[in-house]
Design an enzyme around this catalytic site. Structure first.
Site, PDB file in Angstrom:
ATOM      1  N   ILE A  42      44.407  37.571  43.201  1.00 52.68           N
ATOM      2  CA  ILE A  42      44.115  38.237  41.929  1.00 52.68           C
ATOM      3  C   ILE A  42      45.040  37.746  40.804  1.00 52.68           C
ATOM      4  CG2 ILE A  42      45.671  40.236  42.114  1.00 52.68           C
ATOM      5  CD1 ILE A  42      43.241  41.997  41.338  1.00 52.68           C
ATOM      6  N   ASN A  55      54.694  34.626  53.758  1.00 56.86           N
ATOM      7  CA  ASN A  55      55.900  35.413  53.523  1.00 56.86           C
ATOM      8  C   ASN A  55      56.002  36.503  54.583  1.00 56.86           C
ATOM      9  OD1 ASN A  55      56.520  34.003  51.113  1.00 56.86           O
ATOM     10  ND2 ASN A  55      55.088  35.264  49.966  1.00 56.86           N
ATOM     11  N   GLU A 111      54.828  41.227  49.821  1.00 56.84           N
ATOM     12  CA  GLU A 111      54.528  42.456  49.069  1.00 56.84           C
ATOM     13  C   GLU A 111      53.420  43.272  49.721  1.00 56.84           C
ATOM     14  OE1 GLU A 111      53.652  41.125  45.125  1.00 56.84           O
ATOM     15  OE2 GLU A 111      55.743  40.622  44.691  1.00 56.84           O
ATOM     16  N   VAL A 112      52.424  42.590  50.285  1.00 51.52           N
ATOM     17  CA  VAL A 112      51.304  43.309  50.905  1.00 51.52           C
ATOM     18  C   VAL A 112      51.514  43.316  52.424  1.00 51.52           C
ATOM     19  CG1 VAL A 112      48.814  43.328  51.275  1.00 51.52           C
ATOM     20  CG2 VAL A 112      49.726  42.705  49.025  1.00 51.52           C
ATOM     21  N   HIS A 130      49.148  37.400  55.780  1.00 50.54           N
ATOM     22  CA  HIS A 130      48.263  36.545  54.980  1.00 50.54           C
ATOM     23  C   HIS A 130      48.929  35.211  54.718  1.00 50.54           C
ATOM     24  CE1 HIS A 130      50.708  39.047  52.286  1.00 50.54           C
ATOM     25  NE2 HIS A 130      50.716  38.025  51.449  1.00 50.54           N
ATOM     26  N   HIS A 189      49.008  32.060  51.996  1.00 48.67           N
ATOM     27  CA  HIS A 189      48.653  31.580  50.658  1.00 48.67           C
ATOM     28  C   HIS A 189      48.279  30.099  50.770  1.00 48.67           C
ATOM     29  CE1 HIS A 189      50.731  34.945  48.350  1.00 48.67           C
ATOM     30  NE2 HIS A 189      51.327  35.054  49.520  1.00 48.67           N
TER      31      HIS A 189
HETATM   32  P1  AMP Z   1      52.872  38.416  49.236  1.00 47.64           P
HETATM   33  O1  AMP Z   1      53.952  38.509  48.203  1.00 47.64           O
HETATM   34  O2  AMP Z   1      53.029  37.217  50.126  1.00 47.64           O
HETATM   35  O3  AMP Z   1      52.723  39.710  50.007  1.00 47.64           O
HETATM   36  O4  AMP Z   1      51.531  38.148  48.435  1.00 47.64           O
HETATM   37  C1  AMP Z   1      50.620  39.157  48.103  1.00 47.64           C
HETATM   38  C2  AMP Z   1      49.584  38.535  47.217  1.00 47.64           C
HETATM   39  O5  AMP Z   1      48.469  39.402  47.166  1.00 47.64           O
HETATM   40  C3  AMP Z   1      50.035  38.307  45.776  1.00 47.64           C
HETATM   41  O6  AMP Z   1      49.928  36.920  45.454  1.00 47.64           O
HETATM   42  C4  AMP Z   1      49.067  39.166  44.965  1.00 47.64           C
HETATM   43  O7  AMP Z   1      48.712  38.585  43.724  1.00 47.64           O
HETATM   44  C5  AMP Z   1      47.890  39.284  45.908  1.00 47.64           C
HETATM   45  N1  AMP Z   1      47.044  40.454  45.707  1.00 47.64           N
HETATM   46  C6  AMP Z   1      47.413  41.750  45.621  1.00 47.64           C
HETATM   47  N2  AMP Z   1      46.353  42.555  45.457  1.00 47.64           N
HETATM   48  C7  AMP Z   1      45.270  41.734  45.467  1.00 47.64           C
HETATM   49  C8  AMP Z   1      43.855  41.956  45.333  1.00 47.64           C
HETATM   50  N3  AMP Z   1      43.342  43.186  45.165  1.00 47.64           N
HETATM   51  N4  AMP Z   1      43.038  40.886  45.373  1.00 47.64           N
HETATM   52  C9  AMP Z   1      43.529  39.638  45.539  1.00 47.64           C
HETATM   53  N5  AMP Z   1      44.849  39.363  45.675  1.00 47.64           N
HETATM   54  C10 AMP Z   1      45.708  40.396  45.626  1.00 47.64           C
END
Ligand code: AMP
Length: 118
Positions: free
Chosen positions: A30, A86, A94-95, A99, A101
């Site tokens: 996003i 990460n 963060e999530v 995942h 990237h």
């Molecule tokens: P990380 O810091 O490795 O956990 O990356 C989390 C990623 O999720 C970040 O690059 C965010 O921009 C992405 N992200 C968070 N919410 C969404 C969403 N609803 N759709 C797509 N990407 C998202």
């Protein structure tokens, strides 16, 4: 409580999906950090790499073959790209749903900013 990525996989939150199969789903980030920024996410919710097990090895391998296929589909296989996973607080995750990237479409730059440059 399902993660935001589980909600995306279930279609409960909109996303720009580029690939999905029985094990992984991929969609545009996003907040893209490069011209191409895709997230490749296991359909099974696992919070961090610290929690993966041998049972997850097929899915973890699928993340790489999906990355290769998506890079080909988006025309960046030859120019190259970077895959980043990460993990946890110090890894900048963060999530809380594993995942990968996939970044490319332009130079991604040096792998890490040197600590001395911070
Ligand atoms: P990380 O810091 O490795 O956990 O990356 C989390 C990623 O999720 C970040 O690059 C965010 O921009 C992405 N992200 C968070 N919410 C969404 C969403 N609803 N759709 C797509 N990407 C998202």
């Amino acid at each position: 409580m399902p993660s935001i990525f589980s909600k995306i996989i279930a279609g409960e939150i909109p996303s720009k999906k580029v690939y999905s199969d029985d094990l992984v789903t991929a969609f545009w980030d996003i907040n893209p950090q490069r011209a191409v920024h895709i997230l490749i996410v296991p359909n099974k919710e696992i919070r961090t790499v610290s929690e993966v097990t041998a049972e997850d090895e097929l899915m973890l391998g699928r993340m790489f073959t999906a990355a290769r296929r998506i890079a080909e589909d988006l025309g960046i296989a030859q120019s190259g790209y970077r895959l980043i996973v990460n993990c946890g607080e110090h890894g900048g995750q963060e999530v809380p749903h594993v995942h990968m990237h996939l970044l490319g479409g332009e130079s991604v730059g040096p792998m890490l900013k040197r600590k001395s440059a911070e």
